[in-house]
Design an enzyme around this catalytic site. Structure first.
Site, PDB file in Angstrom:
ATOM      1  N   ARG A 122      80.317  27.976  44.332  1.00  9.46           N
ATOM      2  CA  ARG A 122      80.043  26.608  44.803  1.00  9.46           C
ATOM      3  C   ARG A 122      79.887  25.617  43.643  1.00  9.46           C
ATOM      4  NH1 ARG A 122      75.891  27.171  49.952  1.00  9.46           N
ATOM      5  NH2 ARG A 122      77.521  27.137  51.552  1.00  9.46           N
ATOM      6  N   LYS A 167      75.023  37.061  65.734  1.00  5.52           N
ATOM      7  CA  LYS A 167      74.684  36.371  66.971  1.00  5.52           C
ATOM      8  C   LYS A 167      75.870  35.728  67.649  1.00  5.52           C
ATOM      9  CE  LYS A 167      70.006  34.725  65.987  1.00  5.52           C
ATOM     10  NZ  LYS A 167      69.531  33.373  65.654  1.00  5.52           N
ATOM     11  N   GLY A 217      80.037  31.909  53.666  1.00  5.11           N
ATOM     12  CA  GLY A 217      78.926  32.809  53.947  1.00  5.11           C
ATOM     13  C   GLY A 217      79.191  34.277  53.689  1.00  5.11           C
ATOM     14  N   GLY A 233      78.616  27.643  57.965  1.00  7.79           N
ATOM     15  CA  GLY A 233      78.202  26.845  59.118  1.00  7.79           C
ATOM     16  C   GLY A 233      79.042  25.579  59.265  1.00  7.79           C
TER      17      GLY A 233
END
Ligand code: 3PG
Ligand code: MG
Length: 368
Positions: free
Chosen positions: A37, A174, A320, A343
């Site tokens: 990043r 999830k 991620g 995200g």
């Protein structure tokens, strides 16, 4: 309306420029584990410096919740930045101030004080309507940095101008986090592969016994509706690697007995998924197939990472955990694009826009 680019700024020469970056990097014992990043922001930082600007960067790091917790100090990032982009200053962790997450206007004023221009290069944070993301474009001439512009461009083309078959691979724990993105993807894709713990809620919706595997009971109905809507395009695991009583690890079919918990897809699923991936001309992957940090449950994610690397279509990996998995298996150089935002890329796919992009398009200097 188009995003203002660096070239849409008034000349940066002799100006002070605030750059919001996403330097939320993994740090262990003060050592940065992955500087992707930081490197990804360098084209913007160097371009501004070459134009004669004085550059101040800012970022959040972790989730310190509005207090100055030294554990979340940006100091390790500051050291790395001093080597990679000498002369670029870095503010302390934005989330040390409670005003960052609440988009407090006084905090935005303080951030902008003494600055002439603002650049958002924090793709990974642009789904957050936080002060440093949505505030400055209403006060200063503003632009998207090179990284932000590139990330948006790649995802935009993936959604609206892709070669078929378009295959998406989703994993992770999830299903509730991903229902929205699945719904949007079903309008675009030929096949959607589902692995990871989220697959168990789908398997339950199909009437299987999932033993002690992780499921979200509140979402079983939604999963059933998505399966109907997909008309056979959702590809689920056909076997599972599970752990039983006494930590015994076994391959099993998709019906598990009580006491058994699925922690990875099985070899049959990995092979079937790989065949679908091999045929893709456009491929998006987000989320691991199992608990790949544990060598007993890494095989599924490793096989899928290899299949994505071998795929001859255009391959995009959404940030991620899937990006860390690629790195763990030494395959990060083998895909066309590794997004710096997990995200953020999911939210962009789901909604087609992000709060940070909206704010930039409303800046006074934005192209009409
Ligand atoms: C990330 O790593 O997901 C981004 O930096 C955003 O961080 P957040 O999820 O804590 O807002
Ligand atoms: Mg996140």
């Amino acid at each position: 309306m188009k995003l203002p680019q660096l070239e849409d700024l008034p000349s940066p020469s002799g100006k002070r420029v605030l750059v919001r970056a996403d330097f939320n990097v993994p740090i262990k014992d003060g050592v940065i584990q992955d500087d992707m990043r930081i490197r990804a922001a360098l084209p913007t930082l160097t371009w501004l410096q070459e134009q004669g600007a004085t550059v101040t960067a800012c970022t959040h790091l972790g989730r310190p919740k509005g207090v100055a917790d030294p554990k979340y100090s940006v100091e390790p990032v500051r050291k790395a930045l001093a080597e990679l982009a000498p002369g670029v200053a870095l503010l302390e962790n934005l989330r040390f101030d409670p005003g960052e997450e609440t988009d407090d206007h006084a905090f935005v004023d303080r951030l902008c004080e003494g600055q002439d221009l603002y650049v958002n290069d924090a793709f990974g944070s642009s789904h957050r309507a936080h002060a440093s993301i949505v505030g400055p474009p209403a006060r200063l001439p503003s632009a998207a940095g090179r990284l932000l512009a590139q990330e948006v461009d790649i995802l935009d083309r993936m959604l609206h101008d892709h070669r078929k078959p378009f295959v998406a691979v989703l994993g992770g724990a999830k299903v509730s986090d991903k229902l929205g993105v699945i719904h949007t993807l079903l309008e675009k894709i030929e096949r959607l592969i589902v692995g990871g713990a989220m697959a168990f809620t789908f398997l339950l919706a199909e009437g299987h016994d999932v033993g002690d595997s992780l499921v979200e009971h509140d979402w079983v109905e939604r999963c059933r509706a998505l399966l109907d809507e997909a008309g056979g395009r959702i590809v689920l695991p056909e076997d599972i690697t599970a752990v039983g009583p006494n930590e015994e690890v076994r391959q099993a079919g998709v019906d598990l007995r009580a006491g058994w918990k699925g922690l990875d897809i099985g070899p049959g699923s990995a092979a079937a998924f790989s065949d679908v991936i091999a045929d893709a001309r456009t491929l998006f992957w987000n989320g691991p197939m199992g608990v790949f940090e544990d060598p007993r449950f890494e095989a599924g994610t490793r096989t899928i990472a290899q299949a994505v690397a071998d795929c001859r279509g255009f391959t995009i990996v959404g940030g991620g955990d899937s990006a860390s998995a690629l790195k763990q298996f030494g395959l990060e150089g083998e895909v066309d694009h590794v997004s710096t935002g997990g995200g953020a890329s999911l939210e962009f796919i789901e909604l087609g826009d992000l709060p940070g992009l909206e704010a930039l398009r409303k800046a006074s200097n934005a192209p009409g």
